[in-house]
Design a protein around this motif. Sequence first.
Motif, mmCIF file in Angstrom:
data_model
loop_
_atom_site.group_PDB
_atom_site.id
_atom_site.type_symbol
_atom_site.label_atom_id
_atom_site.label_comp_id
_atom_site.label_asym_id
_atom_site.label_seq_id
_atom_site.Cartn_x
_atom_site.Cartn_y
_atom_site.Cartn_z
ATOM 1 N N TYR A 53 53.002 50.721 41.464
ATOM 2 C CA TYR A 53 51.571 50.837 41.165
ATOM 3 C C TYR A 53 50.958 52.036 41.880
ATOM 4 C CZ TYR A 53 46.658 49.470 40.741
ATOM 5 O OH TYR A 53 45.309 49.452 40.463
ATOM 6 N N GLY A 189 55.125 48.215 37.828
ATOM 7 C CA GLY A 189 53.929 48.428 38.629
ATOM 8 C C GLY A 189 53.117 49.612 38.147
ATOM 9 N N PHE A 192 51.349 48.690 34.885
ATOM 10 C CA PHE A 192 50.180 47.836 35.092
ATOM 11 C C PHE A 192 48.979 48.662 35.528
ATOM 12 C CE2 PHE A 192 47.862 45.338 38.458
ATOM 13 C CZ PHE A 192 47.038 44.668 37.575
ATOM 14 N N TRP A 197 42.848 46.253 33.265
ATOM 15 C CA TRP A 197 42.757 44.784 33.326
ATOM 16 C C TRP A 197 41.797 44.282 32.259
ATOM 17 C CZ3 TRP A 197 45.582 41.204 35.638
ATOM 18 C CH2 TRP A 197 45.092 39.890 35.677
ATOM 19 N N VAL A 241 51.439 40.612 39.619
ATOM 20 C CA VAL A 241 50.242 41.255 39.069
ATOM 21 C C VAL A 241 49.007 40.396 39.358
ATOM 22 C CG1 VAL A 241 49.086 41.899 36.918
ATOM 23 C CG2 VAL A 241 51.463 42.585 37.319
ATOM 24 N N ARG A 245 45.832 41.540 41.581
ATOM 25 C CA ARG A 245 44.483 41.477 41.024
ATOM 26 C C ARG A 245 43.571 40.605 41.888
ATOM 27 N NH1 ARG A 245 40.490 44.081 38.572
ATOM 28 N NH2 ARG A 245 39.212 42.727 37.248
#
Length: 313
Positions: A53, A189, A192, A197, A241, A245
């Motif tokens: 990420y 990652g 994402f 989102w 995830v 979040r």
Amino acid sequence: MSERGRDERLIWVDAVRGVGIVAVVAAHVWTRGAMRDAIYSFHMPLFFILSGYLSAPRPPVVFARRHIPAMMRPYALFLLAVLAGDYCAEAAKGGRAIFHDWPADIAPVLIGGSELRGPFTIFWFVPCLLFARIAFNAALARWPDVRGRAWAVAAPVALALAYGLGAIIDWSPLGLLSSPMAFALLWAGALFRRMGWHPVIAALLIPLSLCGLFLFPTINMKAGDYGWPILSIIGAVATCVLLMRACERLGHRAAWLVPLGQAAMVIMYLHVAIIHHLTPYMGKGALFAVALALPFAIDRLIRRSPLASRWLL
């Protein structure tokens, strides 16, 4: 506002690391039961997914030259420290250190990975992460869009290699057996981060996470055991995830986890040795507390010295 946003981002990132390292220590203290199985469904993938990420493409040679000494120097020094600690602890109680046949034991210590057991068992993680990051960064520099067609080939190839090697090989020098799966998790990652989102995503991830935590077989990345093909990894990704979040949404309310996240690597290196040597003398709860608190205190001491920080962090 830019500085505030950066601070909040760092808070949730370190909070996620804090959650991850608490889970790692708990799984090594409570080695049986439903809690252990739930933790083993996601705890090591979490660190790879978070690293992916945070990734950004860098020139591959520059990246490798920077990260190899930065990660392997602390690896070597902490390995020497745990070797010395194991020798002293076993000598004090009249036992024999795991590595005692020198110079014959030099080879397994240098090979690392699957050759390291007992208090050294966690040392597979850092070289695995390092080599996976080097490979992932090289691919990312060539194909910056992780949603592109090149990655639609590269990620499945990495997964196929991970499952194939895990099925036929037990030997893992420097944790390299797990590097193909780590590569795929780094990509997950990064993907994402670029997807963003939406509430629909949560609706999809929650049942997958619950299946991963309580239904799918667990994951043992060091051994190349990834549970049910694809399903266990999807469950792990979903849980990771959602945790990321949740920490992001909590923001400053998760700040109490930040110091643990900052100390995560020192805790990673030292907690297994503490658990290994103190298990006969402590209950599970006390052992868990000491295995977190003592490496945390060592991390704080290291940070007091710029020289020690440079070499050990």
